[in-house]
Write a protein that holds these residues in place. Structure first.
Motif, short mmCIF file in Angstrom:
data_model
loop_
_atom_site.label_atom_id
_atom_site.label_comp_id
_atom_site.label_asym_id
_atom_site.label_seq_id
_atom_site.Cartn_x
_atom_site.Cartn_y
_atom_site.Cartn_z
N GLY A 265 -9.47 -0.91 -6.97
CA GLY A 265 -8.19 -0.76 -6.29
C GLY A 265 -8.04 -1.68 -5.10
N ASN A 266 -9.16 -2.05 -4.51
CA ASN A 266 -9.14 -2.90 -3.32
C ASN A 266 -9.01 -4.36 -3.73
N GLY A 327 -2.29 -7.95 -2.84
CA GLY A 327 -2.79 -9.29 -3.12
C GLY A 327 -1.83 -10.14 -3.92
N GLY A 328 -0.54 -9.83 -3.83
CA GLY A 328 0.47 -10.60 -4.55
C GLY A 328 0.63 -10.19 -6.00
N TYR A 378 -3.34 8.99 1.02
CA TYR A 378 -4.69 9.21 0.53
C TYR A 378 -5.51 7.92 0.64
N SER A 379 -6.81 8.08 0.56
CA SER A 379 -7.69 6.97 0.89
C SER A 379 -7.93 6.00 -0.26
N THR A 380 -7.44 6.33 -1.47
CA THR A 380 -7.66 5.44 -2.61
C THR A 380 -6.93 4.13 -2.41
N ARG A 381 -7.69 3.03 -2.53
CA ARG A 381 -7.10 1.71 -2.35
C ARG A 381 -6.12 1.39 -3.48
N PRO A 382 -5.07 0.62 -3.16
CA PRO A 382 -4.76 0.00 -1.89
C PRO A 382 -3.76 0.79 -1.04
N ARG A 499 2.64 -1.17 -8.73
CA ARG A 499 1.21 -0.95 -8.45
C ARG A 499 0.38 -1.65 -9.53
N PRO A 500 -0.23 -2.77 -9.23
CA PRO A 500 -1.07 -3.41 -10.23
C PRO A 500 -2.36 -2.62 -10.44
#
Length: 536
Positions: A265-266, A327-328, A378-382, A499-500
């Protein structure tokens, strides 16, 4: 402040349906010469072997294992290994046969499904038309979130040993797309009704795998369903799933070979994996999209004032959110996910003007010049990165945002409480395969989950219904555009960017199949084609 690192991908690579690589070749939107695919499994490889997958979150424990009650895409993805639906979607979002081998629509309100022969549940009993009727009737009466996507179903009737007919009260264009998701799966209704199967505690479907072990929030073990109806599938002997909430742990597992595949996810993970031997990173575009939602029912909240919400909407720089937080890889979107046929052009909406002076004026008019609120995320990236860009966007109009970050379970408990106390929150919707589906969540009376924090908007609700009834053609695009404009003005839930999805995998361990674009959050949609390179 976290800054996205974009160095690992060139600007040219930052396009939907493309992928830049960490250690291998790039996957594209026509991988293997197949349009619409980001990766194509090498079916010349021998069958057998096990996929070792690491993902960030388990099926929601609160709703158990009942697929009809599953309301998040992460649950749908894992459940899709066991459960199947009448129809599915192709790489171009066209509706394709699955448990129904064909269907007819003799009128705009009638669907006749002809069921596939030779399909059995994993307990060995053959699937019947009664199972299909019972499953759809059970979903209609369940009050589950997905029942709101089925539309105006009037009746579901067994009209032959292998035939089921569904009548609608009125035309509903997304109906087939609504049947293509896991909550509409065909269930072993006979066993459910006689009590021999408890869907909350066990999964019994017609799908390619069965469950042999599960520890909530820890792991799953799926084994090949030897009675699966599709000859020669699945190729894998099994799937081992590890729930690893920490992305760094998933990245490390890829690097050291403990995992053959991991959900990422990051956007920085790509950089971390650059140069890792045998590791590839594939991006999948989705119709899913992030949205900011406000608690307009919280007593005394300034966010209940439509002038304040309009100001917030005007201040959103969706292009910046897409570039920095995803990230584009994401794209600005309206309530109709960008990329779907007849979707609205988000740049044509009033909020896209980015008129910050007007935003400041609206805040002053509403007496909210010193507005501040807490944004729960929530903490899930991004997601945290999206929240940080929102925070910066709103700072430009004098709005102070305090970001409250928590794990997904705590976030859900706070936001979906009976009387929620949050100010605003960030989440994402699956965008599905039809542009008139996600918009139904903007009607809180229909969605259910949002009725505790969102005021009904009767004009908007009427437009949503009209868009659902509109048949394909120029008139449909017009009806969808009207909804986009109304959602933009209402601004209780503000669409942001798509959301990619990113998947890392070891090219020496697995050959996966992956659509270039996914609508239901399911990166395992083509799991029956996967090959394990360590198979004996």
């Amino acid at each position: 402040m976290r800054h996205a690192k974009l160095a690992a991908c060139s600007a040219a690579a930052l396009l939907l349906t493309t992928a830049c690589t960490a250690g291998g070749t790039a996957s594209t939107g026509d991988a293997g010469g197949k349009p619409g695919y980001a990766a194509v499994a090498d079916t010349a490889l021998p069958a057998g072997g096990v996929l070792k997958l690491q993902t960030h979150v388990d099926i929601g424990g609160a709703t158990g294992l009942d697929p009809q009650m599953a309301d998040v895409a992460t649950s749908w993805q894992l459940m899709s290994l066991v459960y199947e639906t009448l129809v599915t979607v192709g790489p171009d979002f066209s509706i394709q046969p699955l448990l129904a081998e064909r269907w007819e629509t003799p009128s705009p309100t009638t669907y006749v499904f002809h069921l596939r022969d030779g399909v059995s549940f994993s307990n060995g009993r053959a699937m019947t038309a009664d199972d299909v009727v019972g499953s759809l009737e059970r979903l209609r009466g369940s009050g589950a979130v997905w029942s709101g996507q089925l539309g105006p179903v009037k009746s579901v009737t067994k009209t032959g040993e292998r035939t089921v007919t569904v009548e609608l009260d009125e035309p509903y264009t997304p109906f087939l797309a609504a049947l293509a998701n896991v909550p509409a799966a065909v269930l072993p209704v006979k066993e459910v009704e006689d009590g021999s199967v408890d869907l909350e505690k066990e999964m019994v479907g017609t799908g390619p795998f069965t469950v042999s072990a599960h520890r909530q929030d820890v792991s799953w073990t799926f084994e090949r369903n030897d009675g699966y109806w599709a000859q020669g599938k699945p190729a894998l002997d099994g799937v081992e799933v590890t729930i690893a909430a920490d992305e760094a742990a998933r990245v490390a597992a890829l690097q050291n070979g403990r995992a053959s595949m991991a959900v990422l996810g990051n956007v920085d993970s790509r950089t971390t994996l650059a140069g890792a031997s045998g590791v590839e990173v594939a991006d999948q575009a989705t119709t899913d999209f992030y949205y900011l939602f406000t608690n307009t029912l919280k007593p005394g909240s300034k966010l209940a004032d439509p002038r304040v919400r309009t100001a917030l909407n005007l201040a959103m720089d969706r292009g910046q959110i897409a570039q920095v937080a995803t990230g584009g890889l994401g794209k600005p979107t309206a309530v109709t996910p960008v990329g779907l046929p007849d979707a609205c052009d988000p740049s044509a909406l009033p909020s896209a003007t980015g008129d910050l002076e007007k935003a400041r004026g609206l805040l002053a008019e509403a007496g909210a010049q010193d507005l501040s609120f807490t944004l729960s995320v929530y903490s899930t990236r991004p997601a945290p990165a999206v929240a940080q860009v929102i925070q910066q966007n709103l700072e430009r109009i004098g709005v102070a945002v305090d970001i409250e970050q928590m794990d997904e379970a705590s976030w859900a408990g706070k936001v979906y409480a009976e009387k929620p106390e949050f100010d605003a929150a960030l989440s994402w919707f699956a965008g599905y395969a039809d542009p008139a589906m996600a918009m139904r969540w903007w009607n809180p009376e229909q969605a259910g989950f949002s009725s505790a924090f969102m005021r009904p908007n009767e004009e908007l609700n009427g437009l949503i219904e009209a868009a659902g009834e509109a048949p394909a053609g120029a008139g449909r695009a017009e009806a969808l555009s009207a909804v986009c404009a109304a959602v933009d003005a209402d601004a209780q839930m503000i669409p942001l960017v798509t959301r990619p999805a990113t998947l890392g995998y070891r090219s020496d361990a697995v050959s996966p199949g992956l659509y270039a674009t996914e609508g239901y959050g399911n990166m395992l949609r083509l799991i029956t084609d996967f090959r394990a390179k360590t198979a004996g």
